[in-house]
Design a protein around this motif. Structure first.
Motif, PDB file in Angstrom:
ATOM      1  N   THR A 140       0.997  -1.170  -0.084  1.00 21.69           N
ATOM      2  CA  THR A 140      -0.002   0.102  -0.101  1.00 21.69           C
ATOM      3  C   THR A 140       0.944   1.177   0.018  1.00 21.69           C
ATOM      4  N   THR A 141       0.823   1.932  -0.972  1.00 21.09           N
ATOM      5  CA  THR A 141       1.350   3.419  -0.891  1.00 21.09           C
ATOM      6  C   THR A 141       0.585   4.481  -1.464  1.00 21.09           C
ATOM      7  N   SER A 142       0.811   5.737  -0.778  1.00 24.97           N
ATOM      8  CA  SER A 142       0.166   6.959  -1.465  1.00 24.97           C
ATOM      9  C   SER A 142       0.656   7.365  -2.615  1.00 24.97           C
ATOM     10  N   SER A 143       1.882   6.784  -3.212  1.00 24.22           N
ATOM     11  CA  SER A 143       2.364   7.089  -4.439  1.00 24.22           C
ATOM     12  C   SER A 143       1.237   6.508  -5.614  1.00 24.22           C
ATOM     13  N   GLU A 144       1.334   7.625  -6.527  1.00 29.28           N
ATOM     14  CA  GLU A 144       0.500   7.204  -7.710  1.00 29.28           C
ATOM     15  C   GLU A 144       1.152   6.484  -8.821  1.00 29.28           C
ATOM     16  N   SER A 145       0.450   6.041  -9.467  1.00 26.85           N
ATOM     17  CA  SER A 145       0.876   5.073 -10.662  1.00 26.85           C
ATOM     18  C   SER A 145       2.165   5.527 -11.424  1.00 26.85           C
ATOM     19  N   PRO A 146       2.148   6.539 -12.042  1.00 27.76           N
ATOM     20  CA  PRO A 146       3.534   7.050 -12.615  1.00 27.76           C
ATOM     21  C   PRO A 146       4.739   6.863 -11.578  1.00 27.76           C
ATOM     22  N   SER A 147       4.904   7.394 -10.427  1.00 25.06           N
ATOM     23  CA  SER A 147       5.844   7.617  -9.524  1.00 25.06           C
ATOM     24  C   SER A 147       6.047   6.130  -9.141  1.00 25.06           C
ATOM     25  N   PHE A 148       5.191   5.224  -8.694  1.00 19.90           N
ATOM     26  CA  PHE A 148       5.349   3.850  -8.040  1.00 19.90           C
ATOM     27  C   PHE A 148       6.002   3.101  -9.450  1.00 19.90           C
ATOM     28  N   GLU A 149       5.587   3.419 -10.712  1.00 28.31           N
ATOM     29  CA  GLU A 149       6.490   2.530 -11.535  1.00 28.31           C
ATOM     30  C   GLU A 149       7.721   2.872 -11.813  1.00 28.31           C
ATOM     31  N   MET A 150       8.057   4.231 -11.680  1.00 29.31           N
ATOM     32  CA  MET A 150       9.531   4.807 -11.787  1.00 29.31           C
ATOM     33  C   MET A 150      10.267   3.948 -10.742  1.00 29.31           C
ATOM     34  N   GLU A 151       9.764   4.212  -9.253  1.00 30.81           N
ATOM     35  CA  GLU A 151      10.291   3.495  -8.404  1.00 30.81           C
ATOM     36  C   GLU A 151      10.574   2.168  -8.280  1.00 30.81           C
ATOM     37  N   THR A 152       9.730   1.531  -9.069  1.00 35.16           N
ATOM     38  CA  THR A 152       9.982   0.082  -8.796  1.00 35.16           C
ATOM     39  C   THR A 152      10.432  -0.674 -10.131  1.00 35.16           C
ATOM     40  N   ASN A 153      10.332   0.085 -11.195  1.00 33.90           N
ATOM     41  CA  ASN A 153      10.983  -0.168 -12.252  1.00 33.90           C
ATOM     42  C   ASN A 153      12.214  -1.425 -12.302  1.00 33.90           C
TER      43      ASN A 153
ATOM     44  N   LYS B  95     -10.417   6.662  -1.265  1.00 34.56           N
ATOM     45  CA  LYS B  95     -10.616   7.949  -1.279  1.00 34.56           C
ATOM     46  C   LYS B  95      -9.932   8.884  -0.809  1.00 34.56           C
ATOM     47  N   SER B  96      -8.963   8.397   0.408  1.00 33.29           N
ATOM     48  CA  SER B  96      -8.075   9.541   0.936  1.00 33.29           C
ATOM     49  C   SER B  96      -6.805   8.325   1.278  1.00 33.29           C
ATOM     50  N   CYS B  97      -5.628   8.948   1.311  1.00 33.61           N
ATOM     51  CA  CYS B  97      -4.611   8.085   1.434  1.00 33.61           C
ATOM     52  C   CYS B  97      -3.915   8.401   2.950  1.00 33.61           C
ATOM     53  N   LYS B  98      -2.778   7.742   3.136  1.00 30.55           N
ATOM     54  CA  LYS B  98      -2.143   7.811   4.623  1.00 30.55           C
ATOM     55  C   LYS B  98      -1.945   9.415   4.933  1.00 30.55           C
ATOM     56  N   PRO B  99      -2.408   9.663   5.857  1.00 34.92           N
ATOM     57  CA  PRO B  99      -2.437   9.012   7.063  1.00 34.92           C
ATOM     58  C   PRO B  99      -4.008   8.385   7.415  1.00 34.92           C
ATOM     59  N   ASP B 100      -4.708   8.759   6.658  1.00 35.62           N
ATOM     60  CA  ASP B 100      -6.049   7.842   6.591  1.00 35.62           C
ATOM     61  C   ASP B 100      -6.060   6.415   6.556  1.00 35.62           C
ATOM     62  N   ALA B 101      -6.836   5.535   7.292  1.00 35.39           N
ATOM     63  CA  ALA B 101      -6.565   4.274   7.151  1.00 35.39           C
ATOM     64  C   ALA B 101      -6.996   3.414   6.157  1.00 35.39           C
ATOM     65  N   ALA B 102      -7.897   4.188   5.128  1.00 31.81           N
ATOM     66  CA  ALA B 102      -8.609   3.833   4.127  1.00 31.81           C
ATOM     67  C   ALA B 102      -7.672   2.913   3.131  1.00 31.81           C
ATOM     68  N   VAL B 103      -6.433   3.111   3.132  1.00 35.21           N
ATOM     69  CA  VAL B 103      -5.679   2.427   2.098  1.00 35.21           C
ATOM     70  C   VAL B 103      -5.577   1.017   2.604  1.00 35.21           C
ATOM     71  N   PHE B 104      -5.282   0.678   3.878  1.00 39.02           N
ATOM     72  CA  PHE B 104      -4.903  -0.274   4.589  1.00 39.02           C
ATOM     73  C   PHE B 104      -6.276  -1.387   4.445  1.00 39.02           C
ATOM     74  N   LEU B 105      -7.387  -0.645   4.702  1.00 40.82           N
ATOM     75  CA  LEU B 105      -8.853  -1.448   4.728  1.00 40.82           C
ATOM     76  C   LEU B 105      -8.855  -1.955   3.166  1.00 40.82           C
ATOM     77  N   ALA B 106      -8.756  -1.272   2.140  1.00 42.43           N
ATOM     78  CA  ALA B 106      -8.832  -1.548   0.773  1.00 42.43           C
ATOM     79  C   ALA B 106      -7.934  -2.601   0.419  1.00 42.43           C
ATOM     80  N   CYS B 107      -6.520  -2.542   0.836  1.00 40.00           N
ATOM     81  CA  CYS B 107      -5.763  -3.408   0.637  1.00 40.00           C
ATOM     82  C   CYS B 107      -6.184  -4.953   1.088  1.00 40.00           C
ATOM     83  N   ALA B 108      -6.614  -4.889   2.618  1.00 41.91           N
ATOM     84  CA  ALA B 108      -7.117  -5.978   3.012  1.00 41.91           C
ATOM     85  C   ALA B 108      -7.955  -6.883   2.500  1.00 41.91           C
ATOM     86  N   LYS B 109      -8.927  -5.967   1.771  1.00 43.19           N
ATOM     87  CA  LYS B 109     -10.285  -6.504   1.170  1.00 43.19           C
ATOM     88  C   LYS B 109     -10.125  -7.329  -0.094  1.00 43.19           C
ATOM     89  N   ARG B 110      -8.687  -7.033  -0.654  1.00 43.29           N
ATOM     90  CA  ARG B 110      -8.578  -7.671  -1.912  1.00 43.29           C
ATOM     91  C   ARG B 110      -7.887  -9.158  -1.692  1.00 43.29           C
TER      92      ARG B 110
END
Length: 160
Positions: free
Chosen positions: A44-57, A78-93
């Motif tokens: 889970t990351t607050s990074s968006e697709s282009p940044s994440f792809e550059m970073e992990t390429n 809907k909102s990223c860290k420090p909001d917990a939504a990203v962790f909840l979305a991740c777990a549901k997958r």
């Protein structure tokens, strides 16, 4: 310098740094260990697709071992860290989603630690060495490096 110029300059620096970004020491060992023992794991990351792809390429093969990745621009978040939504979305997958008490989060930022703790998860923090220790107190465990992680402390298979 205008705000837009500062943003563009920052993005240019990231474009230079991300393609040569190294993994944190101990990260590959941990990922391969989790995969070997069929322990589901994700990013889970607050990074968006282009940044994440550059970073992990440089590490596509390794990141391909993750069950899934939840990015900052994911439509389900809907909102990223420090909001917990990203962790909840991740777990549901995960199928099935794991019980909260069986989830372990690795983080480096204090606000992300707080977000993960707010969901009831345990958090192993591997902060930057320059971060004040006062900002690490809430984590379940604080390590100087992922190389120091001992899976058995969290009821996982120990490293061989």
């Amino acid at each position: 310098m205008s705000k837009q110029e500062l943003v563009e300059e920052s993005q240019a620096r990231l474009r230079d740094v991300f393609p040569i970004a190294a993994l944190r020491p101990g990260a590959e060992k941990l990922i391969l260990h989790l995969r070997k023992h069929n322990i589901p794991f994700a990013v889970t990351t607050s990074s968006e697709s282009p940044s994440f792809e550059m970073e992990t390429n440089r590490h596509k093969e390794l990141f391909g071992l993750f069950h899934h990745v939840v990015l900052g621009n994911d439509p389900k978040v809907k909102s990223c860290k420090p909001d917990a939504a990203v962790f909840l979305a991740c777990a549901k997958r995960f199928s099935p989603p794991p019980p909260v008490e069986e989830c372990l989060v690795f983080e480096d930022a204090p606000n992300a630690v707080e977000a993960a703790l707010a969901t009831g998860r345990q958090v192993v923090m591997v902060p930057d060495g320059n971060l004040s220790r006062d900002l690490t107190r809430k984590a379940t465990l604080v390590l100087s490096s992922l190389q120091d992680f001992q899976p058995q402390l969290f009821r996982l298979h120990p490293y061989e």
